[in-house]
Design a protein around this motif. Sequence first.
Motif, PDB file in Angstrom:
ATOM      1  N   SER A  15      -2.380  -0.727  -8.765  1.00  0.00           N
ATOM      2  CA  SER A  15      -1.738   0.934  -9.139  1.00  0.00           C
ATOM      3  C   SER A  15      -1.265   0.676 -10.382  1.00  0.00           C
ATOM      4  N   LEU A  16      -1.279   1.665 -11.205  1.00  0.00           N
ATOM      5  CA  LEU A  16      -0.165   1.719 -12.483  1.00  0.00           C
ATOM      6  C   LEU A  16       0.951   2.400 -12.165  1.00  0.00           C
ATOM      7  N   GLY A  18       3.786   4.672 -11.253  1.00  0.00           N
ATOM      8  CA  GLY A  18       3.957   6.085 -10.638  1.00  0.00           C
ATOM      9  C   GLY A  18       2.721   6.634  -9.749  1.00  0.00           C
ATOM     10  N   GLU A  19       1.757   5.563  -9.458  1.00  0.00           N
ATOM     11  CA  GLU A  19       0.872   5.778  -8.527  1.00  0.00           C
ATOM     12  C   GLU A  19       0.926   4.852  -7.001  1.00  0.00           C
ATOM     13  N   ASP A  21       2.839   5.276  -4.553  1.00  0.00           N
ATOM     14  CA  ASP A  21       2.735   6.062  -3.533  1.00  0.00           C
ATOM     15  C   ASP A  21       1.459   6.496  -2.970  1.00  0.00           C
ATOM     16  N   ARG A  22       0.639   7.048  -3.735  1.00  0.00           N
ATOM     17  CA  ARG A  22      -0.864   7.284  -3.367  1.00  0.00           C
ATOM     18  C   ARG A  22      -1.507   6.010  -3.004  1.00  0.00           C
ATOM     19  N   ALA A  23      -1.515   4.986  -3.656  1.00  0.00           N
ATOM     20  CA  ALA A  23      -2.008   3.580  -3.110  1.00  0.00           C
ATOM     21  C   ALA A  23      -1.645   3.217  -1.894  1.00  0.00           C
ATOM     22  N   GLN A  26      -3.093   5.705   0.980  1.00  0.00           N
ATOM     23  CA  GLN A  26      -4.384   5.109   1.167  1.00  0.00           C
ATOM     24  C   GLN A  26      -4.591   3.928   1.936  1.00  0.00           C
TER      25      GLN A  26
END
Length: 55
Positions: A15-16, A18-19, A21-23, A26
């Motif tokens: 993940s980049l 800021g990403e 949390d989403r990763a 998932q």
Amino acid sequence: MTCKMTGLNLHIARSLPGEADRAIRQLFELDELAYIDVHNATYGCFVARVERFES
């Protein structure tokens, strides 16, 4: 990406900034996943272990 190694499943997500949390969310959609070891690819170091929390 999923790799099989000696009977264990290894799930890899990138993940980049800021990403993360989403990763993480998932990855935890996979019921068999108990924890995630987080590494900083830039420095190649271990950052943290994220464990599943059951409420």
